[in-house]
Write an enzyme that holds these catalytic residues in place. Structure first.
Site, PDB file in Angstrom:
ATOM      1  N   GLY A  37       0.820  -1.211   0.000  1.00 52.38           N
ATOM      2  CA  GLY A  37       0.000   0.000   0.000  1.00 52.38           C
ATOM      3  C   GLY A  37       0.855   1.262   0.000  1.00 52.38           C
ATOM      4  N   PHE A  61      -6.048  -5.402  -1.968  1.00 49.07           N
ATOM      5  CA  PHE A  61      -7.358  -4.742  -2.010  1.00 49.07           C
ATOM      6  C   PHE A  61      -7.184  -3.291  -2.453  1.00 49.07           C
ATOM      7  CE2 PHE A  61     -10.738  -2.385   0.477  1.00 49.07           C
ATOM      8  CZ  PHE A  61     -11.708  -2.562  -0.486  1.00 49.07           C
ATOM      9  N   ARG A 131       3.878 -16.584  18.969  1.00 44.26           N
ATOM     10  CA  ARG A 131       4.560 -17.853  18.688  1.00 44.26           C
ATOM     11  C   ARG A 131       6.047 -17.645  18.418  1.00 44.26           C
ATOM     12  NH1 ARG A 131       6.168 -20.579  14.344  1.00 44.26           N
ATOM     13  NH2 ARG A 131       5.070 -19.253  12.863  1.00 44.26           N
ATOM     14  N   TYR A 170     -14.295   1.187  10.760  1.00 43.50           N
ATOM     15  CA  TYR A 170     -12.859   1.504  10.805  1.00 43.50           C
ATOM     16  C   TYR A 170     -12.463   1.957  12.216  1.00 43.50           C
ATOM     17  CZ  TYR A 170      -8.472   3.788   9.330  1.00 43.50           C
ATOM     18  OH  TYR A 170      -7.152   4.181   9.173  1.00 43.50           O
TER      19      TYR A 170
HETATM   20  P1  NAD Z   1      -3.442   1.680   1.737  1.00 41.20           P
HETATM   21  O1  NAD Z   1      -4.860   1.366   1.446  1.00 41.20           O
HETATM   22  O2  NAD Z   1      -2.607   2.273   0.674  1.00 41.20           O
HETATM   23  O3  NAD Z   1      -2.681   0.412   2.301  1.00 41.20           O
HETATM   24  C1  NAD Z   1      -3.292  -0.633   3.002  1.00 41.20           C
HETATM   25  C2  NAD Z   1      -2.752  -1.948   2.475  1.00 41.20           C
HETATM   26  O4  NAD Z   1      -3.333  -3.047   3.198  1.00 41.20           O
HETATM   27  C3  NAD Z   1      -3.062  -2.177   0.998  1.00 41.20           C
HETATM   28  O5  NAD Z   1      -1.899  -2.597   0.320  1.00 41.20           O
HETATM   29  C4  NAD Z   1      -4.132  -3.261   1.037  1.00 41.20           C
HETATM   30  O6  NAD Z   1      -4.146  -4.031  -0.134  1.00 41.20           O
HETATM   31  C5  NAD Z   1      -3.723  -4.035   2.267  1.00 41.20           C
HETATM   32  N1  NAD Z   1      -4.809  -4.819   2.882  1.00 41.20           N
HETATM   33  C6  NAD Z   1      -6.067  -4.406   3.182  1.00 41.20           C
HETATM   34  N2  NAD Z   1      -6.777  -5.408   3.733  1.00 41.20           N
HETATM   35  C7  NAD Z   1      -5.948  -6.487   3.794  1.00 41.20           C
HETATM   36  C8  NAD Z   1      -6.109  -7.837   4.233  1.00 41.20           C
HETATM   37  N3  NAD Z   1      -7.264  -8.272   4.737  1.00 41.20           N
HETATM   38  N4  NAD Z   1      -5.049  -8.674   4.128  1.00 41.20           N
HETATM   39  C9  NAD Z   1      -3.871  -8.252   3.608  1.00 41.20           C
HETATM   40  N5  NAD Z   1      -3.670  -6.995   3.156  1.00 41.20           N
HETATM   41  C10 NAD Z   1      -4.702  -6.120   3.253  1.00 41.20           C
HETATM   42  O7  NAD Z   1      -3.481   2.654   3.015  1.00 41.20           O
HETATM   43  P2  NAD Z   1      -2.305   3.426   3.773  1.00 41.20           P
HETATM   44  O8  NAD Z   1      -2.643   4.855   3.743  1.00 41.20           O
HETATM   45  O9  NAD Z   1      -0.981   2.983   3.291  1.00 41.20           O
HETATM   46  O10 NAD Z   1      -2.522   2.908   5.259  1.00 41.20           O
HETATM   47  C11 NAD Z   1      -1.683   1.954   5.880  1.00 41.20           C
HETATM   48  C12 NAD Z   1      -2.091   1.782   7.346  1.00 41.20           C
HETATM   49  O11 NAD Z   1      -1.954   3.017   8.045  1.00 41.20           O
HETATM   50  C13 NAD Z   1      -3.549   1.346   7.527  1.00 41.20           C
HETATM   51  O12 NAD Z   1      -3.618   0.416   8.577  1.00 41.20           O
HETATM   52  C14 NAD Z   1      -4.249   2.608   7.918  1.00 41.20           C
HETATM   53  O13 NAD Z   1      -5.379   2.346   8.711  1.00 41.20           O
HETATM   54  C15 NAD Z   1      -3.166   3.347   8.693  1.00 41.20           C
HETATM   55  N6  NAD Z   1      -3.392   4.807   8.663  1.00 41.20           N
HETATM   56  C16 NAD Z   1      -3.148   5.519   7.529  1.00 41.20           C
HETATM   57  C17 NAD Z   1      -3.384   6.890   7.521  1.00 41.20           C
HETATM   58  C18 NAD Z   1      -3.130   7.734   6.303  1.00 41.20           C
HETATM   59  O14 NAD Z   1      -3.432   8.924   6.322  1.00 41.20           O
HETATM   60  N7  NAD Z   1      -2.547   7.208   5.253  1.00 41.20           N
HETATM   61  C19 NAD Z   1      -3.889   7.518   8.663  1.00 41.20           C
HETATM   62  C20 NAD Z   1      -4.155   6.742   9.788  1.00 41.20           C
HETATM   63  C21 NAD Z   1      -3.883   5.389   9.781  1.00 41.20           C
HETATM   64  N1  UDP Z   2      -1.696 -17.683  14.376  1.00 43.37           N
HETATM   65  C1  UDP Z   2      -1.115 -17.424  13.153  1.00 43.37           C
HETATM   66  N2  UDP Z   2       0.224 -17.692  13.010  1.00 43.37           N
HETATM   67  C2  UDP Z   2       0.993 -18.179  14.023  1.00 43.37           C
HETATM   68  C3  UDP Z   2       0.376 -18.403  15.263  1.00 43.37           C
HETATM   69  C4  UDP Z   2      -0.981 -18.146  15.405  1.00 43.37           C
HETATM   70  O1  UDP Z   2      -1.748 -16.983  12.215  1.00 43.37           O
HETATM   71  O2  UDP Z   2       2.182 -18.371  13.801  1.00 43.37           O
HETATM   72  C5  UDP Z   2      -3.129 -17.406  14.527  1.00 43.37           C
HETATM   73  C6  UDP Z   2      -3.879 -18.618  15.016  1.00 43.37           C
HETATM   74  O3  UDP Z   2      -4.436 -19.270  13.896  1.00 43.37           O
HETATM   75  C7  UDP Z   2      -4.926 -18.057  15.924  1.00 43.37           C
HETATM   76  C8  UDP Z   2      -4.511 -16.633  16.218  1.00 43.37           C
HETATM   77  O4  UDP Z   2      -3.295 -16.426  15.523  1.00 43.37           O
HETATM   78  O5  UDP Z   2      -6.169 -17.995  15.272  1.00 43.37           O
HETATM   79  C9  UDP Z   2      -4.294 -16.338  17.669  1.00 43.37           C
HETATM   80  O6  UDP Z   2      -3.279 -17.175  18.157  1.00 43.37           O
HETATM   81  P1  UDP Z   2      -3.229 -17.547  19.694  1.00 43.37           P
HETATM   82  O7  UDP Z   2      -2.060 -18.442  19.897  1.00 43.37           O
HETATM   83  O8  UDP Z   2      -3.287 -16.328  20.520  1.00 43.37           O
HETATM   84  O9  UDP Z   2      -4.620 -18.258  19.940  1.00 43.37           O
HETATM   85  P2  UDP Z   2      -5.078 -19.764  19.847  1.00 43.37           P
HETATM   86  O10 UDP Z   2      -4.354 -20.411  18.699  1.00 43.37           O
HETATM   87  O11 UDP Z   2      -4.702 -20.335  21.162  1.00 43.37           O
HETATM   88  O12 UDP Z   2      -6.537 -19.635  19.621  1.00 43.37           O
END
Ligand code: NAD
Ligand code: UDP
Ligand code: UDP
Length: 343
Positions: A37, A61, A131, A170
């Site tokens: 992002g 996304f 972990r 959010y």
């Molecule tokens: P952005 O939308 O450019 O970047 C966000 C990234 O997260 C994107 O690359 C998107 O593809 C990825 N992403 C979204 N959902 C995902 C998911 N479920 N799994 C994996 N990847 C996922 O936005 P940004 O401005 O770069 O923001 C980055 C972070 O900083 C965010 O968490 C945002 O909330 C936080 N933030 C940004 C600002 C700002 O002004 N830019 C202000 C406050 C907080």
């Molecule tokens: N998890 C993960 N990667 C790791 C370890 C954990 O994605 O290397 C995920 C795991 O699937 C779980 C969540 O992180 O859903 C929270 O992990 P935690 O050990 O706290 O909880 P538990 O597995 O005991 O529910």
């Protein structure tokens, strides 16, 4: 030909030459969720140049491969297409958890997914950190203060959020993300850092991001109407992305565990901001008031006393300089999309 092939195999491509060599002891394996992002990709650049191994996890996304394509092929870089709502098993030393849509149109597009990303996604990140005993930095936001009744906002302010409004997916998602971080810190001894990021702008913002900086610059560059939502008296304080990246890295390496505001305290009304952009871009655009956004925070300005005291950090890039670079970026992007349409 043989000579040429050998030189290709042994020489370092020019784009990689500025990367430092860190020995095994000082080199960290760093995961950046949302690293394709806007903010994430700038963080990737800094950590790569410092010589670390960087692993980006992104579901694309709102992020794009293009933001990090200059690192594809580098031995210290890895790009993984993965949705953080699903568990992730890798071995790393540090995590910057940035995955989440960030602009109002994007996070409102699928509110349920926004909540899942910020709750289930953060649980997975914290479970992973637990972990492998990694340090985690959570990208929180000034939106945890909602439409604030305290101005400027210090980290001790608990906020004023409408839990069922259009921004709630959010705001409340990020608030839970913070709560989860401190619960894992207390219960599981995970080392957490929480950055409350204020409005940030710069190159690589998405063209369709919908946030005010990209909207106003693109409208001005296209000679379109500059759209101010509401009366334009609401305020924001804009930080340039390189300042934010410096702050994030400083926070990760500090011992300070409470939330820290990262933002630029220079405050503008959105009406004034429209004038600034119009003047800096030039051109005939007119500025017009349109319908106000529901629950739009009316005043926002960070109190950065904590960041100054504990991180020795403060923003350096003045608005005019940051805007110049951002305007140049969007000018280029427009020319690029025109070329695509022609071909
Ligand atoms: P952005 O939308 O450019 O970047 C966000 C990234 O997260 C994107 O690359 C998107 O593809 C990825 N992403 C979204 N959902 C995902 C998911 N479920 N799994 C994996 N990847 C996922 O936005 P940004 O401005 O770069 O923001 C980055 C972070 O900083 C965010 O968490 C945002 O909330 C936080 N933030 C940004 C600002 C700002 O002004 N830019 C202000 C406050 C907080
Ligand atoms: N998890 C993960 N990667 C790791 C370890 C954990 O994605 O290397 C995920 C795991 O699937 C779980 C969540 O992180 O859903 C929270 O992990 P935690 O050990 O706290 O909880 P538990 O597995 O005991 O529910
Ligand atoms: N805004 C505006 N015109 C636009 C986009 C946004 O007037 O085209 C206003 C919006 O109502 C808000 C401010 O600019 O008051 C900042 O909006 P943005 O979406 O950039 O970020 P927010 O701080 O609200 O998350």
């Amino acid at each position: 030909l043989e000579e040429q092939i050998r030189s290709l195999q042994t020489s370092t491509p020019r784009k990689y030459q500025k990367v430092k060599y860190l020995n095994y002891k000082n080199r960290k394996r760093i995961l950046i969720t949302g690293g394709a992002g806007f903010v994430g990709s700038h963080l990737v650049d800094d950590l790569m140049v410092q010589g670390h191994e960087v692993i980006v996890v992104d579901n694309f996304f709102t992020g794009r491969k293009r933001n990090v394509e200059h690192w594809l092929g580098h031995e210290n870089f890895e790009l993984i297409h993965h949705d953080i709502v699903n568990p992730l098993f890798i071995e790393i030393d540090e995590i910057y958890h940035l995955a989440s849509p960030a602009s109002p149109p994007h996070y409102m597009y699928n509110p349920v997914k926004t909540i899942k990303t910020n709750t289930m996604g953060t649980i997975n990140v914290l479970g992973l950190a637990k972990r492998v005993m990694a340090k985690v930095l959570i990208a929180s936001t000034s939106e945890v203060y909602g439409d604030p009744t305290v101005h400027p906002q210090p980290e001790t302010y608990w906020g004023h959020v409408n839990p069922i409004g259009p921004r709630a997916c959010y705001d409340e998602g990020k608030r839970v993300s913070e709560t989860l971080s401190y619960a894992y810190a207390k219960q599981e001894k995970v080392q957490v850092r929480v950055a409350r990021i204020f409005n940030t702008y710069g190159p690589r913002m998405h063209m369709n991001d919908g946030r005010v900086v990209s909207n106003f610059i693109l409208q001005a560059l296209r000679n379109e109407t500059i759209t101010v939502y509401g009366n334009g008296k609401q305020t924001r304080s804009f930080q340039y992305v390189s300042d934010l990246v410096d702050g994030l890295i400083a926070l990760m390496s500090s011992n300070y565990t409470q939330p820290v505001n990262l933002g630029n305290p220079v405050e503008q009304t959105i009406g004034e901001f429209a004038q600034i952009i119009k003047k800096q871009v030039g051109g005939p655009s007119v500025i017009r008031q349109t319908k106000a956004m529901e629950d739009d925070p009316q005043r926002r300005k960070p109190d950065i006393t904590r960041a100054r005291q504990y991180l020795q950090w403060e923003p350096k890039v003045p608005l005019e300089t940051g805007l110049q670079r951002t305007i140049a970026y969007f000018r280029n992007e427009l020319a690029r999309s025109d070329r695509f349409q022609e071909s």
